[in-house]
Design an enzyme around this catalytic site. Structure first.
Site, mmCIF file in Angstrom:
data_model
loop_
_atom_site.group_PDB
_atom_site.id
_atom_site.type_symbol
_atom_site.label_atom_id
_atom_site.label_comp_id
_atom_site.label_asym_id
_atom_site.label_seq_id
_atom_site.Cartn_x
_atom_site.Cartn_y
_atom_site.Cartn_z
ATOM 1 N N ALA A 184 19.313 12.609 16.288
ATOM 2 C CA ALA A 184 20.580 13.844 16.689
ATOM 3 C C ALA A 184 21.167 12.564 17.971
ATOM 4 O O ALA A 184 20.156 12.191 18.130
ATOM 5 C CB ALA A 184 20.148 14.817 17.034
ATOM 6 N N GLU B 75 10.891 17.176 17.774
ATOM 7 C CA GLU B 75 11.622 17.420 19.198
ATOM 8 C C GLU B 75 11.333 18.642 19.822
ATOM 9 O O GLU B 75 11.858 18.768 20.356
ATOM 10 C CB GLU B 75 12.506 18.906 17.268
ATOM 11 C CG GLU B 75 14.141 18.074 16.986
ATOM 12 C CD GLU B 75 13.162 17.325 15.004
ATOM 13 O OE1 GLU B 75 14.352 17.220 14.738
ATOM 14 O OE2 GLU B 75 11.681 17.411 15.268
#
Length: 261
Positions: free
Chosen positions: A67, A135
């Site tokens: 992202a 993440e």
């Protein structure tokens, strides 16, 4: 749809290749890219002239490196939920497509990129591909369905290990784990293999293809009885013109002419 800023499209004999075209940003997923993916897939799914879809990334370094961190850094507990649910909605759209979608993974498929690849029905990787859900290194977790799809694909123990360590795995390990269907040497071979698979699928009955995808999705849908979904779909197949044509062609020892009816 309107002029695309982050995607490049190519339609060849009914196979649509969608290239995430942000090479300078390693094809990172920002909100603009997600919105364009949503609109493009909606149109492709509704387009009767498109029978299959290949999703890939521009350049040699990345499918999607993750992202867009500049957007992630602005999230809080309130808009973080919206951010996650929007991505999940778009990835569910891809996974639920009645037309087969193949992720052609060149280079990094990390974070949201790995989640995007897993939302596709099949994955083909080049030798330089790297997969991971890192993440935790940012104090976060996968938010676009990664905790669910990675577990489905590689099993609970390995999925938890990969998500808790943030480790990357190469194409060879991804193949051994069942995360990818094929590993090839080059980007050209990767796209060729994806086209080969889709070309074979396009000779089959379109309605039956879509129902297979729907039934497999039911395996992982909470509260849905996959066996009942299968029986219902089989029944629907038996009422189609394609079923009549397929069985008649078999008896007459000829190739069927399916029309998706």
């Amino acid at each position: 749809m309107d002029q695309l800023e982050t995607l490049a499209l190519q339609n060849s004999d009914g196979i649509l290749t969608i290239t995430i075209n942000r090479e300078s940003a390693l094809n990172a997923l920002n909100q603009k890219t997600l919105n364009e993916l949503k609109g493009t897939f909606e149109e492709a799914i509704d387009n009767v002239d498109i029978s299959g879809i290949i999703l890939t990334g521009a350049g040699e370094k990345a499918f999607v490196a993750g992202a867009d961190i500049t957007e992630l850094a602005n999230l809080n507990e309130v808009n973080g939920r919206n951010f996650s649910e929007k991505g999940q909605e778009i990835f569910d759209l891809i996974e639920g497509s009645a037309k087969p979608v193949i992720a052609a993974v060149n280079g990094f498929a990390l974070g949201g990129g790995c989640e995007l690849a897993m939302a596709c029905h099949m994955r083909i990787a080049t030798a330089n591909a790297k997969f991971g859900q890192p993440e935790v290194n940012l104090g976060a977790i996968p938010g676009y369905g990664g905790t669910q799809r990675l577990t489905h694909l590689v099993g609970k123990g390995k999925a938890i290990e990969l998500m808790l360590t943030g480790d990357m795995i190469d194409a060879e390990e991804a193949l051994s784990l069942g995360l990818v269907n094929y590993k090839v040497d080059t980007k050209e071979e990767m796209l060729s293999k994806a086209e080969e698979i889709l070309a074979k699928i396009t000779t089959k009955a379109p309605l039956a293809v879509g129902m297979v995808i729907d039934c497999v999705k039911a395996v992982f849908t909470t509260g849905e009885n996959g066996y009942q979904t299968e029986a219902n779909s089989f029944s629907r197949c038996c009422g189609t013109e394609d079923f009549k044509e397929g069985t008649l062609a078999f008896l007459e020892k000829r190739k069927p002419n399916f029309k998706g009816e």
